[in-house]
Design a protein around this motif. Structure first.
Motif, mmCIF file in Angstrom:
data_model
loop_
_atom_site.group_PDB
_atom_site.id
_atom_site.type_symbol
_atom_site.label_atom_id
_atom_site.label_comp_id
_atom_site.label_asym_id
_atom_site.label_seq_id
_atom_site.Cartn_x
_atom_site.Cartn_y
_atom_site.Cartn_z
ATOM 1 N N ALA A 174 -3.183 -6.455 -2.251
ATOM 2 C CA ALA A 174 -2.382 -6.848 -1.096
ATOM 3 C C ALA A 174 -2.538 -8.329 -0.774
ATOM 4 C CB ALA A 174 -2.770 -6.007 0.118
ATOM 5 N N SER A 175 -3.588 -8.980 -1.302
ATOM 6 C CA SER A 175 -3.796 -10.404 -1.075
ATOM 7 C C SER A 175 -3.075 -11.265 -2.107
ATOM 8 C CB SER A 175 -5.302 -10.727 -1.116
ATOM 9 O OG SER A 175 -5.986 -10.064 -0.074
ATOM 10 N N TYR A 176 -2.459 -10.643 -3.099
ATOM 11 C CA TYR A 176 -1.681 -11.358 -4.104
ATOM 12 C C TYR A 176 -0.249 -11.558 -3.595
ATOM 13 C CZ TYR A 176 -5.160 -10.967 -7.905
ATOM 14 O OH TYR A 176 -6.270 -11.093 -8.701
ATOM 15 N N PRO A 177 0.513 -12.466 -4.190
ATOM 16 C CA PRO A 177 1.906 -12.655 -3.752
ATOM 17 C C PRO A 177 2.738 -11.384 -3.849
ATOM 18 C CG PRO A 177 1.211 -14.460 -5.161
ATOM 19 C CD PRO A 177 0.123 -13.440 -5.211
ATOM 20 N N ASP A 178 2.401 -10.527 -4.790
ATOM 21 C CA ASP A 178 3.047 -9.224 -4.963
ATOM 22 C C ASP A 178 1.955 -8.283 -5.457
ATOM 23 O OD1 ASP A 178 4.357 -6.949 -6.162
ATOM 24 O OD2 ASP A 178 6.205 -8.127 -6.269
ATOM 25 N N ARG A 179 1.874 -7.094 -4.851
ATOM 26 C CA ARG A 179 0.810 -6.168 -5.263
ATOM 27 C C ARG A 179 0.885 -5.822 -6.747
ATOM 28 N NH1 ARG A 179 0.160 -1.493 -0.725
ATOM 29 N NH2 ARG A 179 2.330 -1.158 -1.295
ATOM 30 N N ALA A 180 2.072 -5.872 -7.322
ATOM 31 C CA ALA A 180 2.228 -5.522 -8.731
ATOM 32 C C ALA A 180 1.713 -6.609 -9.666
ATOM 33 C CB ALA A 180 3.696 -5.238 -9.042
ATOM 34 N N LEU A 181 1.167 -7.702 -9.121
ATOM 35 C CA LEU A 181 0.581 -8.758 -9.951
ATOM 36 C C LEU A 181 -0.905 -8.538 -10.200
ATOM 37 C CD1 LEU A 181 2.293 -11.906 -8.395
ATOM 38 C CD2 LEU A 181 2.749 -10.899 -10.641
ATOM 39 N N ARG A 182 -1.446 -7.473 -9.604
ATOM 40 C CA ARG A 182 -2.881 -7.198 -9.763
ATOM 41 C C ARG A 182 -3.049 -5.737 -10.158
ATOM 42 N NH1 ARG A 182 -7.901 -4.572 -9.164
ATOM 43 N NH2 ARG A 182 -9.547 -6.119 -8.764
ATOM 44 N N SER A 183 -3.401 -5.493 -11.420
ATOM 45 C CA SER A 183 -3.547 -4.124 -11.893
ATOM 46 C C SER A 183 -4.819 -3.495 -11.337
ATOM 47 C CB SER A 183 -3.587 -4.087 -13.430
ATOM 48 O OG SER A 183 -4.692 -4.839 -13.905
ATOM 49 N N PHE A 184 -4.873 -2.170 -11.358
ATOM 50 C CA PHE A 184 -6.085 -1.452 -10.971
ATOM 51 C C PHE A 184 -6.149 -0.164 -11.783
ATOM 52 C CE2 PHE A 184 -2.620 -0.346 -8.169
ATOM 53 C CZ PHE A 184 -2.658 1.034 -8.101
ATOM 54 N N GLY A 185 -7.361 0.242 -12.106
ATOM 55 C CA GLY A 185 -7.531 1.416 -12.952
ATOM 56 C C GLY A 185 -7.741 2.694 -12.194
ATOM 57 N N ASP A 186 -8.182 2.576 -10.932
ATOM 58 C CA ASP A 186 -8.433 3.765 -10.139
ATOM 59 C C ASP A 186 -8.400 3.385 -8.667
ATOM 60 O OD1 ASP A 186 -10.835 2.441 -9.658
ATOM 61 O OD2 ASP A 186 -11.967 3.638 -11.089
ATOM 62 N N LEU A 187 -8.606 4.370 -7.818
ATOM 63 C CA LEU A 187 -8.694 4.159 -6.382
ATOM 64 C C LEU A 187 -10.130 4.399 -5.953
ATOM 65 C CD1 LEU A 187 -5.481 6.100 -5.304
ATOM 66 C CD2 LEU A 187 -5.797 3.619 -5.261
ATOM 67 N N ASP A 188 -10.708 3.451 -5.246
ATOM 68 C CA ASP A 188 -12.086 3.557 -4.767
ATOM 69 C C ASP A 188 -12.061 3.840 -3.268
ATOM 70 O OD1 ASP A 188 -13.366 3.011 -7.231
ATOM 71 O OD2 ASP A 188 -12.939 0.892 -6.972
ATOM 72 N N LEU A 189 -12.640 4.971 -2.890
ATOM 73 C CA LEU A 189 -12.623 5.377 -1.492
ATOM 74 C C LEU A 189 -14.038 5.585 -0.980
ATOM 75 C CD1 LEU A 189 -9.723 8.002 -1.457
ATOM 76 C CD2 LEU A 189 -9.636 5.586 -0.840
ATOM 77 N N LEU A 190 -14.361 4.902 0.097
ATOM 78 C CA LEU A 190 -15.623 5.096 0.801
ATOM 79 C C LEU A 190 -15.399 6.188 1.844
ATOM 80 C CD1 LEU A 190 -18.555 4.062 1.323
ATOM 81 C CD2 LEU A 190 -17.556 2.517 3.011
ATOM 82 N N VAL A 191 -16.222 7.237 1.800
ATOM 83 C CA VAL A 191 -16.062 8.376 2.699
ATOM 84 C C VAL A 191 -17.390 8.669 3.385
ATOM 85 C CG1 VAL A 191 -14.162 9.402 1.386
ATOM 86 C CG2 VAL A 191 -16.526 9.980 0.793
ATOM 87 N N GLU A 192 -17.343 9.513 4.400
ATOM 88 C CA GLU A 192 -18.556 9.831 5.152
ATOM 89 C C GLU A 192 -19.517 10.682 4.333
ATOM 90 O OE1 GLU A 192 -17.381 11.552 8.860
ATOM 91 O OE2 GLU A 192 -16.298 9.764 9.511
ATOM 92 N N SER A 193 -18.980 11.606 3.552
ATOM 93 C CA SER A 193 -19.814 12.474 2.707
ATOM 94 C C SER A 193 -19.090 12.705 1.396
ATOM 95 C CB SER A 193 -20.089 13.810 3.402
ATOM 96 O OG SER A 193 -20.665 14.732 2.489
ATOM 97 N N GLU A 194 -19.634 12.153 0.317
ATOM 98 C CA GLU A 194 -18.993 12.320 -0.990
ATOM 99 C C GLU A 194 -18.921 13.791 -1.400
ATOM 100 O OE1 GLU A 194 -18.554 12.718 -5.279
ATOM 101 O OE2 GLU A 194 -20.304 13.233 -4.070
#
Length: 301
Positions: A87-107
């Motif tokens: 979201a900090s890039y000019p377009d989100r599609a300019l920055r690839s990602f391999g997965d989603l990292d989520l911080l939760v209260e209890s894994e």
């Protein structure tokens, strides 16, 4: 300080320094390279076009996955790293990602809830990622941030308490404030491999461009990661200006020169980088543990 208006022109010059498409991918700059070459009127290789299409599809899939996660998991959820950094890039599609990292209260509780909701586990070393088959973006859950050996990570409760709305627009999917997120991203990247690739430093530049450096330094001191942060932000500024700090000359020259690391660089990074993240005493102790662990591994072969 890297001024936001000039940041992406500096990134363009960084892309221009890449010698091969292979090295562009190696350093995570492929989507930025496709944009750059198109703007220059240069032919964009088919593999880069395919990567662009994949990046757009991944964003759509990720948003659907996050909506399912929010519906299945109770408690606070904070999105960190990849998609939120994009979201900090000019377009989100300019920055690839391999997965989603989520911080939760209890894994464990979040994992159980997602399995009941139809997510499946993927075979992997360590805690297996989760996958919703219809939207195949792997999901990583954790209830403590990945951190650097020898440094104490901030408590998950502290991070969750800082949550604010994320860039996704999905109600109930939070994000860290910009200063804390920049530090978490830097520490996570370092924990994978110190100054691993150029895109890790572009991420830091994108996240910090609108921020006050004094506030970042203060937060880094509060988390006792000022050496790691100083090394990271120094390397970021140097890479984007064409200069080189000592780490970029000594054990991360592959990043400075945008190529594959040599065997020598791999060894130096493995044993010396910690001295740029920790004070000398703790760094020496971590290196001693690393040497002992490596010696035991070799003896078992």
């Amino acid at each position: 300080m890297v001024v936001e208006e000039s940041l992406w022109s500096r990134v363009d010059r960084l892309v221009d320094r890449c010698r091969t498409v292979e090295h562009i991918y190696l350093h995570g700059l492929h989507l930025l390279a496709a944009r750059r070459w198109r703007a220059l009127g240069r032919p964009v290789p088919e593999e880069l076009v395919a990567s662009e299409l994949t990046a757009h599809a991944a964003i759509d899939d990720a948003l659907h996955v996050l909506e399912r996660v929010r519906a299945a998991v109770s408690g606070r959820i904070v999105l960190v790293h990849g998609l939120e950094v994009a979201a900090s890039y000019p377009d989100r599609a300019l920055r690839s990602f391999g997965d989603l990292d989520l911080l939760v209260e209890s894994e464990p509780q979040a994992r159980a809830a997602l399995l009941r909701a139809g997510f499946e586990e993927i075979d992997a070393d360590g805690p297996p990622p989760l996958l919703w088959r219809e939207r195949p973006v792997p999901l990583e859950l954790f209830d403590r941030p990945r951190w650097v050996d020898g440094l104490r990570a901030p408590a998950a409760a502290e991070l969750l308490a800082l949550a604010q709305p994320s860039s996704t627009g999905i109600e109930g999917i939070g994000a860290l404030p910009p200063v804390e997120h920049a530090l978490v991203v830097a520490a996570n990247a370092w924990a994978h491999k110190p100054l691993r690739r150029a895109r890790d430093l572009v991420d830091v530049a994108a996240l910090t461009a609108p921020l006050d450096r004094a506030a970042l330094d203060t937060a880094a001191r509060a988390w006792r990661m000022e050496r790691l942060w100083s090394t990271t932000i120094g390397a970021t500024d140097a890479l984007l200006s064409g200069r080189a700090t000592l780490p970029l000359r000594l054990w991360a020259r592959d990043v400075q020169e945008l190529r594959e690391q040599s065997f020598r660089e791999r060894l130096l990074r493995h044993y010396l980088a910690v001295f740029w993240a920790l004070p000398p005493g703790p760094a020496a102790r971590v290196t001693a543990r690393t040497l002992l662990r490596d010696a035991r591994r070799i003896s078992r072969r």
